[in-house]
Design a protein around this motif. Structure first.
Motif, PDB file in Angstrom:
ATOM      1  N   TRP A  12      20.374  33.629  38.726  1.00  0.00           N
ATOM      2  CA  TRP A  12      21.306  33.808  37.639  1.00  0.00           C
ATOM      3  C   TRP A  12      22.631  33.577  37.477  1.00  0.00           C
ATOM      4  CZ3 TRP A  12      18.706  37.000  41.295  1.00  0.00           C
ATOM      5  CH2 TRP A  12      19.384  37.506  42.389  1.00  0.00           C
ATOM      6  N   SER A 153      12.661  38.470  31.802  1.00  0.00           N
ATOM      7  CA  SER A 153      13.318  39.001  33.330  1.00  0.00           C
ATOM      8  C   SER A 153      14.090  40.436  32.946  1.00  0.00           C
ATOM      9  CB  SER A 153      14.543  37.951  33.372  1.00  0.00           C
ATOM     10  OG  SER A 153      15.337  38.017  32.252  1.00  0.00           O
ATOM     11  N   GLY A 154      15.149  40.674  33.846  1.00  0.00           N
ATOM     12  CA  GLY A 154      15.672  41.914  33.615  1.00  0.00           C
ATOM     13  C   GLY A 154      15.607  42.575  34.925  1.00  0.00           C
ATOM     14  N   TRP A 155      16.717  43.566  35.282  1.00  0.00           N
ATOM     15  CA  TRP A 155      16.682  44.107  36.668  1.00  0.00           C
ATOM     16  C   TRP A 155      15.400  44.465  37.236  1.00  0.00           C
ATOM     17  CZ3 TRP A 155      16.096  49.014  38.995  1.00  0.00           C
ATOM     18  CH2 TRP A 155      16.633  49.104  40.099  1.00  0.00           C
ATOM     19  N   SER A 158      13.064  41.654  37.811  1.00  0.00           N
ATOM     20  CA  SER A 158      13.429  40.997  39.048  1.00  0.00           C
ATOM     21  C   SER A 158      13.351  41.579  40.650  1.00  0.00           C
ATOM     22  CB  SER A 158      14.944  40.644  39.030  1.00  0.00           C
ATOM     23  OG  SER A 158      15.119  39.806  37.956  1.00  0.00           O
ATOM     24  N   LEU A 159      13.542  42.941  40.653  1.00  0.00           N
ATOM     25  CA  LEU A 159      13.162  43.541  41.650  1.00  0.00           C
ATOM     26  C   LEU A 159      11.841  43.739  42.338  1.00  0.00           C
ATOM     27  CD1 LEU A 159      14.661  45.594  43.587  1.00  0.00           C
ATOM     28  CD2 LEU A 159      13.924  47.712  41.990  1.00  0.00           C
ATOM     29  N   GLU A 163       8.668  38.619  37.165  1.00  0.00           N
ATOM     30  CA  GLU A 163       9.118  37.938  35.944  1.00  0.00           C
ATOM     31  C   GLU A 163       8.037  36.954  35.524  1.00  0.00           C
ATOM     32  OE1 GLU A 163      13.403  36.525  36.743  1.00  0.00           O
ATOM     33  OE2 GLU A 163      13.275  37.455  38.674  1.00  0.00           O
TER      34      GLU A 163
END
Length: 201
Positions: A12, A153-155, A158-159, A163
């Motif tokens: 990122w 994507s995004g928090w 990603s966690l 994705e």
């Protein structure tokens, strides 16, 4: 920026990195997929089957009661209609049909999220899809005109490693043709692959 710091830079932060690093061509980089979703789906399907087939007796009883409710046995007066084995086999067929339908969904899911290999080869992207009859490989240039690369994507994604990349050819204002969709992956495990796909030109 030294070589070690370049290799440790996270995905990122690629937009803030040196343009020379982003535009450099990586000889070969493979997308490292997340194996947890396919394993989790197989586990769910196994649990589903474990609890589905013992329901056969209950389904058999429901079918028999439904036939009795319609008074079919009294109208036709066939000994076959009162045979418990008929309803047991019918229940087994129904449950097997449901299990097979979910199995086809499982195969489609695994084919898309497990049996695909994404590799960047210099200025080309190669996708290998595995099937029952062998493999199919397609190659194209990620910089070609009209190609849209969608990065889900995004928090949260990603966690959990949820994705995805999808590659689409823009045909018209309302129509896109999907070339390929990647398996689930962690962006932090794939900085080289993502940088080669989204490199500056």
């Amino acid at each position: 920026m030294n070589k070690s710091s370049k290799s440790k830079s996270v995905w990122w932060n690629w937009e803030n990195s040196n343009s020379e690093v982003r535009s450099s061509k990586i000889k070969k980089s493979k997308l490292r997929i997340n194996y947890i979703p396919p394993f989790f789906v197989i586990l769910i399907y196994g649990v589903f089957l474990f609890y589905l087939f013992p329901v056969k007796t209950l389904v058999s009883t429901w079918i028999f009661k439904f036939v009795e409710l319609l008074q079919i046995t009294k109208v036709l007066k066939l000994s076959l209609l009162t045979d418990k084995r008929l309803y047991d086999y019918t229940a087994l067929f129904v449950i097997s049909y449901i299990a097979f339908a979910f199995f086809l969904d499982l195969v489609r899911f695994l084919r898309k999220n497990l049996f695909q290999i994404f590799v960047t080869e210099e200025n080309r992207l190669a996708v290998t899809k595995w099937g029952l009859l062998g493999k199919e490989t397609i190659r194209w240039n990620p910089d070609q005109t009209g190609l849209q690369i969608h990065h889900k994507s995004g928090w949260f994604r990603s966690l959990l490693g949820l994705e995805k990349l999808s590659f689409r050819i823009h045909l018209s204002e309302t129509e896109n043709s999907v070339l390929a969709e990647s398996p689930y992956f962690f962006s932090k495990h794939n900085p080289e692959f993502l940088s080669s796909v989204f490199r500056s030109v």
